[in-house]
Design a protein around this motif. Structure first.
Motif, PDB file in Angstrom:
ATOM      1  N   MET A   2       6.199   8.421  -2.498  1.00 58.39           N
ATOM      2  CA  MET A   2       5.550   8.977  -3.687  1.00 58.39           C
ATOM      3  C   MET A   2       4.434   9.950  -3.322  1.00 58.39           C
ATOM      4  SD  MET A   2       5.347   5.683  -6.238  1.00 58.39           S
ATOM      5  CE  MET A   2       6.826   4.745  -6.642  1.00 58.39           C
ATOM      6  N   GLY A   3       4.223  10.163  -2.028  1.00 62.74           N
ATOM      7  CA  GLY A   3       3.177  11.091  -1.605  1.00 62.74           C
ATOM      8  C   GLY A   3       1.782  10.525  -1.743  1.00 62.74           C
ATOM      9  N   LEU A   4       1.654   9.185  -1.791  1.00 61.65           N
ATOM     10  CA  LEU A   4       0.357   8.533  -1.923  1.00 61.65           C
ATOM     11  C   LEU A   4      -0.002   7.838  -0.612  1.00 61.65           C
ATOM     12  CD1 LEU A   4       0.831   6.909  -5.454  1.00 61.65           C
ATOM     13  CD2 LEU A   4      -0.358   9.050  -4.902  1.00 61.65           C
ATOM     14  N   ALA A   5      -1.303   7.646  -0.389  1.00 62.71           N
ATOM     15  CA  ALA A   5      -1.774   7.006   0.842  1.00 62.71           C
ATOM     16  C   ALA A   5      -2.181   5.568   0.559  1.00 62.71           C
ATOM     17  CB  ALA A   5      -2.957   7.793   1.400  1.00 62.71           C
ATOM     18  N   PHE A   6      -1.781   4.660   1.441  1.00 63.38           N
ATOM     19  CA  PHE A   6      -2.161   3.244   1.358  1.00 63.38           C
ATOM     20  C   PHE A   6      -3.205   2.964   2.430  1.00 63.38           C
ATOM     21  CE2 PHE A   6      -1.883  -1.050   3.014  1.00 63.38           C
ATOM     22  CZ  PHE A   6      -1.881  -1.836   1.879  1.00 63.38           C
ATOM     23  N   GLU A   7      -4.253   2.223   2.063  1.00 68.41           N
ATOM     24  CA  GLU A   7      -5.281   1.879   3.051  1.00 68.41           C
ATOM     25  C   GLU A   7      -5.754   0.450   2.827  1.00 68.41           C
ATOM     26  OE1 GLU A   7      -9.728   3.263   4.629  1.00 68.41           O
ATOM     27  OE2 GLU A   7      -8.689   4.436   3.094  1.00 68.41           O
ATOM     28  N   ASP A   8      -5.651  -0.369   3.876  1.00 74.98           N
ATOM     29  CA  ASP A   8      -6.171  -1.734   3.812  1.00 74.98           C
ATOM     30  C   ASP A   8      -7.694  -1.676   3.880  1.00 74.98           C
ATOM     31  OD1 ASP A   8      -5.614  -4.837   4.304  1.00 74.98           O
ATOM     32  OD2 ASP A   8      -7.217  -4.197   5.643  1.00 74.98           O
ATOM     33  N   ALA A   9      -8.357  -2.452   3.003  1.00 73.28           N
ATOM     34  CA  ALA A   9      -9.820  -2.453   2.988  1.00 73.28           C
ATOM     35  C   ALA A   9     -10.380  -3.845   3.234  1.00 73.28           C
ATOM     36  CB  ALA A   9     -10.331  -1.919   1.645  1.00 73.28           C
ATOM     37  N   GLY A  10      -9.500  -4.786   3.627  1.00 72.81           N
ATOM     38  CA  GLY A  10      -9.929  -6.176   3.787  1.00 72.81           C
ATOM     39  C   GLY A  10      -9.847  -6.690   5.202  1.00 72.81           C
ATOM     40  N   GLY A  11     -10.071  -5.825   6.162  1.00 76.47           N
ATOM     41  CA  GLY A  11     -10.080  -6.269   7.551  1.00 76.47           C
ATOM     42  C   GLY A  11      -8.734  -6.755   8.038  1.00 76.47           C
ATOM     43  N   GLY A  12      -7.664  -6.186   7.499  1.00 77.08           N
ATOM     44  CA  GLY A  12      -6.326  -6.571   7.947  1.00 77.08           C
ATOM     45  C   GLY A  12      -5.703  -7.709   7.170  1.00 77.08           C
ATOM     46  N   THR A  13      -6.419  -8.253   6.184  1.00 75.82           N
ATOM     47  CA  THR A  13      -5.883  -9.374   5.402  1.00 75.82           C
ATOM     48  C   THR A  13      -4.948  -8.930   4.297  1.00 75.82           C
ATOM     49  OG1 THR A  13      -7.709  -9.339   3.813  1.00 75.82           O
ATOM     50  CG2 THR A  13      -8.006 -10.677   5.812  1.00 75.82           C
ATOM     51  N   GLY A  14      -5.103  -7.683   3.845  1.00 74.05           N
ATOM     52  CA  GLY A  14      -4.318  -7.217   2.703  1.00 74.05           C
ATOM     53  C   GLY A  14      -4.856  -7.698   1.373  1.00 74.05           C
ATOM     54  N   LEU A  15      -5.992  -8.391   1.376  1.00 74.54           N
ATOM     55  CA  LEU A  15      -6.552  -8.931   0.138  1.00 74.54           C
ATOM     56  C   LEU A  15      -7.159  -7.847  -0.748  1.00 74.54           C
ATOM     57  CD1 LEU A  15      -8.252 -12.191   1.481  1.00 74.54           C
ATOM     58  CD2 LEU A  15      -6.078 -11.964   0.265  1.00 74.54           C
ATOM     59  N   VAL A  16      -7.699  -6.803  -0.131  1.00 73.26           N
ATOM     60  CA  VAL A  16      -8.232  -5.660  -0.866  1.00 73.26           C
ATOM     61  C   VAL A  16      -7.644  -4.405  -0.230  1.00 73.26           C
ATOM     62  CG1 VAL A  16     -10.298  -4.464  -1.686  1.00 73.26           C
ATOM     63  CG2 VAL A  16     -10.395  -6.918  -1.210  1.00 73.26           C
ATOM     64  N   PHE A  17      -7.109  -3.523  -1.049  1.00 73.04           N
ATOM     65  CA  PHE A  17      -6.511  -2.307  -0.507  1.00 73.04           C
ATOM     66  C   PHE A  17      -6.610  -1.203  -1.549  1.00 73.04           C
ATOM     67  CE2 PHE A  17      -3.186  -4.766  -2.548  1.00 73.04           C
ATOM     68  CZ  PHE A  17      -2.506  -3.842  -3.327  1.00 73.04           C
ATOM     69  N   SER A  18      -6.374   0.016  -1.100  1.00 67.28           N
ATOM     70  CA  SER A  18      -6.423   1.135  -2.022  1.00 67.28           C
ATOM     71  C   SER A  18      -5.166   1.982  -1.896  1.00 67.28           C
ATOM     72  CB  SER A  18      -7.661   2.015  -1.748  1.00 67.28           C
ATOM     73  OG  SER A  18      -7.519   2.708  -0.514  1.00 67.28           O
ATOM     74  N   VAL A  19      -4.880   2.691  -2.996  1.00 68.76           N
ATOM     75  CA  VAL A  19      -3.805   3.672  -3.032  1.00 68.76           C
ATOM     76  C   VAL A  19      -4.452   4.962  -3.514  1.00 68.76           C
ATOM     77  CG1 VAL A  19      -1.599   4.312  -4.064  1.00 68.76           C
ATOM     78  CG2 VAL A  19      -2.074   1.912  -3.510  1.00 68.76           C
ATOM     79  N   ALA A  20      -4.178   6.065  -2.808  1.00 71.57           N
ATOM     80  CA  ALA A  20      -4.889   7.306  -3.127  1.00 71.57           C
ATOM     81  C   ALA A  20      -3.943   8.492  -3.166  1.00 71.57           C
ATOM     82  CB  ALA A  20      -5.995   7.560  -2.107  1.00 71.57           C
ATOM     83  N   SER A  21      -4.272   9.420  -4.069  1.00 72.24           N
ATOM     84  CA  SER A  21      -3.622  10.733  -4.096  1.00 72.24           C
ATOM     85  C   SER A  21      -4.581  11.711  -3.412  1.00 72.24           C
ATOM     86  CB  SER A  21      -3.361  11.165  -5.537  1.00 72.24           C
ATOM     87  OG  SER A  21      -4.586  11.390  -6.216  1.00 72.24           O
ATOM     88  N   GLY A  22      -4.299  12.981  -3.543  1.00 73.16           N
ATOM     89  CA  GLY A  22      -5.192  13.956  -2.938  1.00 73.16           C
ATOM     90  C   GLY A  22      -6.547  14.042  -3.614  1.00 73.16           C
TER      91      GLY A  22
END
Length: 305
Positions: free
Chosen positions: A1-21
């Motif tokens: 979908m052209g979006l970026a995924f970023e884990d924000a929980g120290g590798g746990t996957g508990l908090v993450f973000s999805v971003a466009s440009g």
């Protein structure tokens, strides 16, 4: 979908973000809502089974009814009369001392079970009060159970629900298989499966390898239930599901219903509405096309697409 995924929980996957440009949105696991297209008020209303029933009944959508009762004295000054434990016992008697009971704001089928007899209800209240502060008591109704998942007015899929089971191995008794089944449920934070007294005599039987022994009651996937992509025979259920989701103001939801109540083909009623439904079934059925459709709907609602 052209979006970026970023884990924000120290590798746990508990908090993450999805971003466009130009925009970023955060998501969380556990109780966090996975569906940003649902507004907070609608999602919170749907999480309370009594609130849901009231709203649906006012919209002309049949439900299983029932009433709510509190299990602790705390906050009693802030609530109306008629919803304490003594009132629950009186209501239960009016239902013939047989009912289906569940936590008012519970999920995944936790402590959702049939109860017969006043002693059994008192025992249930004593146990469930360790984890929840309120319950919903409903008439015991049977039928064919379905889940209908909607995005806006579109039925994404319909699924038939079947009860959990233990699988024979030719060695262990049903009792032993149930112990292992319940240990797995407890490890996932769920109440154990219960067996009615009239079925206790069969617990010492050793099932042949591959033979199923069904556990009646809740049919949630989390509790070991089985779901298959399979729609109801009648168009009544999808129409009611759409009406229920509109009444609550949800854009993404899974509506659980009974059809064929008392073996009447068009007798249908909503059990509950889930504003935060899992996509586990779609993973198990290998339907990434539907998963991507759900994601696209949510990301578009947030302005990421």
């Amino acid at each position: 979908m052209g979006l970026a995924f970023e884990d924000a929980g120290g590798g746990t996957g508990l908090v993450f973000s999805v971003a466009s440009g130009t925009k970023r949105a955060y998501f969380g696991a556990g109780r966090c809502s996975w569906y940003p297209q649902n507004n907070a008020t609608a999602a919170t209303l749907a999480s309370d089974k009594y609130f849901t029933n009231v709203i649906l009944e006012r919209a002309g959508v049949p439900t299983l009814g029932g009433d709510y009762f509190f299990l602790h004295e705390r906050h009693r000054a802030h609530r109306p009369e008629g919803h304490e434990i003594e009132d629950a016992l009186a209501y239960f008697r009016r239902l013939g001392a047989t009912a289906f009971v569940k936590p008012l704001t519970g999920s995944r089928g936790d402590f959702a079970q049939g109860v017969s007899g006043e002693a059994a209800l008192i025992g249930y209240i004593r146990e469930v009060s360790r984890y929840y502060d309120s319950i919903l008591i409903q008439p015991a109704i049977s039928g064919l159970e379905y889940r209908i998942f909607l995005l806006d007015d579109e039925v994404l899929y319909a699924a038939r629900k079947y009860p959990p089971f233990v699988l024979g191995d030719g060695v262990h008794t049903i009792h032993d298989l149930l112990i292992a089944h319940n240990m797995a449920l407890r490890a996932r934070g769920l109440s154990p499966a219960l067996v009615s007294p009239e079925r206790n005599s069969s617990l010492d039987v050793v099932l042949p390898e591959g033979e199923r022994w069904e556990i009646p009651g809740r049919m949630n996937l989390s509790a070991g239930g089985v779901m298959t992509i399979e729609g109801p025979a009648s168009d009544v259920a999808p129409a009611l599901a759409r009406k229920a989701v509109r009444a609550l103001g949800l854009r993404a939801a899974a509506v659980d219903l009974f059809t064929n109540i008392n073996e009447e083909p068009d007798a249908t009623a909503v059990i509950e509405v889930n504003s935060n439904p899992s996509i586990r079934l779609l993973e198990e059925c290998n339907r990434p096309d539907l998963i991507l459709k759900i994601w696209r709907h949510g990301f578009s609602a947030m302005g990421l697409l």
